[in-house]
Design an enzyme around this catalytic site. Sequence first.
Site, mmCIF file in Angstrom:
data_model
loop_
_atom_site.group_PDB
_atom_site.id
_atom_site.type_symbol
_atom_site.label_atom_id
_atom_site.label_comp_id
_atom_site.label_asym_id
_atom_site.label_seq_id
_atom_site.Cartn_x
_atom_site.Cartn_y
_atom_site.Cartn_z
ATOM 1 N N ASP A 1 -18.355 -3.655 -16.341
ATOM 2 C CA ASP A 1 -17.621 -4.557 -17.166
ATOM 3 C C ASP A 1 -16.218 -5.028 -16.639
ATOM 4 O O ASP A 1 -15.584 -4.156 -16.439
ATOM 5 C CB ASP A 1 -17.521 -4.009 -18.684
ATOM 6 C CG ASP A 1 -16.668 -4.859 -19.707
ATOM 7 O OD1 ASP A 1 -16.360 -5.870 -19.193
ATOM 8 O OD2 ASP A 1 -16.635 -4.525 -20.664
ATOM 9 N N ASN B 1 -19.779 -14.301 -9.168
ATOM 10 C CA ASN B 1 -20.330 -15.338 -10.243
ATOM 11 C C ASN B 1 -19.718 -15.006 -11.600
ATOM 12 O O ASN B 1 -20.002 -15.814 -12.291
ATOM 13 C CB ASN B 1 -21.925 -15.274 -9.633
ATOM 14 C CG ASN B 1 -22.547 -16.104 -10.916
ATOM 15 O OD1 ASN B 1 -22.558 -17.271 -10.800
ATOM 16 N ND2 ASN B 1 -23.016 -15.306 -11.894
ATOM 17 N N TYR C 1 -10.366 -22.621 -19.069
ATOM 18 C CA TYR C 1 -11.662 -22.243 -18.112
ATOM 19 C C TYR C 1 -11.361 -22.894 -16.947
ATOM 20 O O TYR C 1 -11.643 -22.282 -16.002
ATOM 21 C CB TYR C 1 -12.705 -22.758 -19.028
ATOM 22 C CG TYR C 1 -14.155 -22.550 -17.967
ATOM 23 C CD1 TYR C 1 -14.543 -21.402 -17.581
ATOM 24 C CD2 TYR C 1 -14.745 -23.914 -17.534
ATOM 25 C CE1 TYR C 1 -15.843 -21.516 -16.969
ATOM 26 C CE2 TYR C 1 -15.896 -23.601 -16.812
ATOM 27 C CZ TYR C 1 -16.278 -22.555 -16.553
ATOM 28 O OH TYR C 1 -17.615 -22.412 -15.613
ATOM 29 N N LYS D 1 -11.081 -21.590 -12.856
ATOM 30 C CA LYS D 1 -11.984 -21.900 -11.978
ATOM 31 C C LYS D 1 -11.291 -22.505 -10.651
ATOM 32 O O LYS D 1 -11.497 -22.428 -9.410
ATOM 33 C CB LYS D 1 -13.056 -22.796 -12.491
ATOM 34 C CG LYS D 1 -14.203 -22.132 -13.256
ATOM 35 C CD LYS D 1 -14.939 -21.148 -12.360
ATOM 36 C CE LYS D 1 -15.640 -20.345 -13.145
ATOM 37 N NZ LYS D 1 -16.577 -19.409 -12.507
ATOM 38 N N THR E 1 -29.644 -23.550 -17.983
ATOM 39 C CA THR E 1 -30.129 -22.218 -17.835
ATOM 40 C C THR E 1 -30.962 -21.789 -18.795
ATOM 41 O O THR E 1 -30.717 -22.643 -19.971
ATOM 42 C CB THR E 1 -28.948 -21.172 -17.622
ATOM 43 O OG1 THR E 1 -28.302 -21.277 -18.731
ATOM 44 C CG2 THR E 1 -27.841 -21.256 -16.450
HETATM 45 N N1 LIG Z 1 -23.962 -23.325 -16.494
HETATM 46 C C1 LIG Z 1 -23.142 -24.249 -16.201
HETATM 47 O O1 LIG Z 1 -23.212 -25.268 -16.732
HETATM 48 C C2 LIG Z 1 -21.947 -23.855 -15.229
HETATM 49 C C3 LIG Z 1 -21.031 -25.127 -14.510
HETATM 50 C C4 LIG Z 1 -20.403 -24.683 -13.654
HETATM 51 C C5 LIG Z 1 -20.257 -23.113 -13.284
HETATM 52 N N2 LIG Z 1 -20.820 -22.254 -13.873
HETATM 53 C C6 LIG Z 1 -20.563 -21.055 -13.430
HETATM 54 O O2 LIG Z 1 -21.680 -20.238 -13.125
HETATM 55 C C7 LIG Z 1 -21.523 -18.969 -13.333
HETATM 56 C C8 LIG Z 1 -22.601 -18.291 -14.230
HETATM 57 O O3 LIG Z 1 -22.677 -19.326 -15.307
HETATM 58 P P1 LIG Z 1 -23.973 -19.049 -16.231
HETATM 59 O O4 LIG Z 1 -23.995 -20.411 -16.905
HETATM 60 O O5 LIG Z 1 -24.968 -18.450 -15.712
HETATM 61 O O6 LIG Z 1 -23.360 -18.323 -17.625
HETATM 62 P P2 LIG Z 1 -24.038 -16.922 -18.316
HETATM 63 O O7 LIG Z 1 -25.644 -17.107 -18.287
HETATM 64 O O8 LIG Z 1 -23.257 -16.659 -19.373
HETATM 65 O O9 LIG Z 1 -23.862 -15.714 -17.209
HETATM 66 C C9 LIG Z 1 -22.625 -15.249 -16.928
HETATM 67 C C10 LIG Z 1 -22.794 -13.672 -16.351
HETATM 68 O O10 LIG Z 1 -21.549 -13.333 -16.251
HETATM 69 C C11 LIG Z 1 -21.735 -11.896 -16.657
HETATM 70 N N3 LIG Z 1 -20.257 -11.590 -17.328
HETATM 71 C C12 LIG Z 1 -19.633 -12.023 -18.385
HETATM 72 N N4 LIG Z 1 -18.633 -11.304 -18.754
HETATM 73 C C13 LIG Z 1 -18.657 -10.232 -17.791
HETATM 74 C C14 LIG Z 1 -17.811 -8.913 -17.717
HETATM 75 N N5 LIG Z 1 -16.954 -8.745 -18.595
HETATM 76 N N6 LIG Z 1 -18.321 -8.017 -16.797
HETATM 77 C C15 LIG Z 1 -19.250 -8.392 -16.205
HETATM 78 N N7 LIG Z 1 -20.101 -9.608 -16.036
HETATM 79 C C16 LIG Z 1 -19.938 -10.305 -17.082
HETATM 80 C C17 LIG Z 1 -22.644 -11.985 -17.843
HETATM 81 O O11 LIG Z 1 -23.365 -10.764 -17.883
HETATM 82 P P3 LIG Z 1 -23.353 -9.696 -19.061
HETATM 83 O O12 LIG Z 1 -23.298 -10.452 -20.388
HETATM 84 O O13 LIG Z 1 -24.799 -8.757 -18.750
HETATM 85 O O14 LIG Z 1 -22.011 -8.884 -18.757
HETATM 86 C C18 LIG Z 1 -23.595 -12.999 -17.217
HETATM 87 O O15 LIG Z 1 -24.419 -12.288 -16.257
HETATM 88 C C19 LIG Z 1 -20.296 -18.807 -13.971
HETATM 89 O O16 LIG Z 1 -19.166 -18.191 -13.083
HETATM 90 C C20 LIG Z 1 -19.836 -20.326 -14.624
HETATM 91 O O17 LIG Z 1 -18.584 -20.271 -14.567
HETATM 92 C C21 LIG Z 1 -21.617 -22.688 -14.838
#
Ligand SMILES: NC(=O)c1ccc[n+]([C@@H]2O[C@H](COP(=O)([O-])OP(=O)(O)OC[C@H]3O[C@@H](n4cnc5c(N)ncnc54)[C@H](OP(=O)(O)O)[C@@H]3O)[C@@H](O)[C@H]2O)c1
Length: 256
Positions: free
Chosen positions: A68, A97, A163, A167, A198
């Site tokens: 965490d 990530n 946010y 970033k 996703t």
């Molecule tokens: N999806 C988009 O449109 C988008 C666009 C631009 C950038 N991004 C970036 O891409 C990355 C992944 O995003 P995503 O869309 O795949 O989101 P997601 O499905 O919510 O994934 C977030 C990940 O971060 C982990 N996480 C969150 N809080 C945590 C904590 N306190 N400790 C450890 N792990 C933690 C979560 O795992 P657990 O819940 O198991 O802890 C999950 O595996 C992020 O950096 C996000 O800013 C996403």
Amino acid sequence: MNHTATQRLTGRRALVTGSTSGIGRAIAIALAREGATVVVSGRGKGAGEAVVEAIRATGGVAHFVRADLAESGSAAPELARAAAAALDGPVDLLVNNAALLIPAQSLLDVDETLADLALAVNVKAPALLTAAITPGMVAAGGGAIVNTGSLSGLAGNAVSALYGATKAALHSLTTSWAAELAPRAIRVNAVAPGPTMTDENASYHETLRSLAASTPDRRPGTAAEVAAAVVFLASAEAAHIHGAILPVDGGHQAVR
Ligand SMILES: NC(=O)c1ccc[n+]([C@@H]2O[C@H](COP(=O)([O-])OP(=O)(O)OC[C@H]3O[C@@H](n4cnc5c(N)ncnc54)[C@H](OP(=O)(O)O)[C@@H]3O)[C@@H](O)[C@H]2O)c1
């Protein structure tokens, strides 16, 4: 599975934070497909173990290490130690990530708890984890770090100030680490995804489609497309690329 002819990351020891879902899961799967041994990490044990199973089912090698990253400074060094133990050697490919994704909100709705959590997970954790991982990576002869930034850190947005600031900070860490770590044979880069679909954000896919409708590619990205860019930046093919913030956004950032 027979990927050996094209595998670009054979022998590499990778840690992907936030790989229990979404883009991180796709990155972990893609790194393993390229021959890396991968530590999958996040808070969700069941989800993390499912990613490990998916990798093993296709002949890859992966382990789950729970962490965490919102917890105090001890989480990062503990994750670094546990990952090295699981990988049987120091991490030489780190993907920062994990992030707190904040739903659209006004700056007026930001309170101290949310600000502390966003900064802890999105900025402090990658900084402390990279500090904990780097000495081992240097001792192993070098490596690569890829950060998951965001289009929100490159351009202003009326509904994601906090946010976006986290970033932008990660982009800044990327370029400064590139300068500091290049002499120690570590390349540091970032991907900056635009709206990306996703499994987890399925209820937002229509919103993401409308956000991407006027971009050159006229569609949101996929997690696999972000993962492909991470694989490239991590591989020897990107040997001359340092400090890049690579948009993976269908041209969103480049064209108004
Ligand atoms: N999806 C988009 O449109 C988008 C666009 C631009 C950038 N991004 C970036 O891409 C990355 C992944 O995003 P995503 O869309 O795949 O989101 P997601 O499905 O919510 O994934 C977030 C990940 O971060 C982990 N996480 C969150 N809080 C945590 C904590 N306190 N400790 C450890 N792990 C933690 C979560 O795992 P657990 O819940 O198991 O802890 C999950 O595996 C992020 O950096 C996000 O800013 C996403």
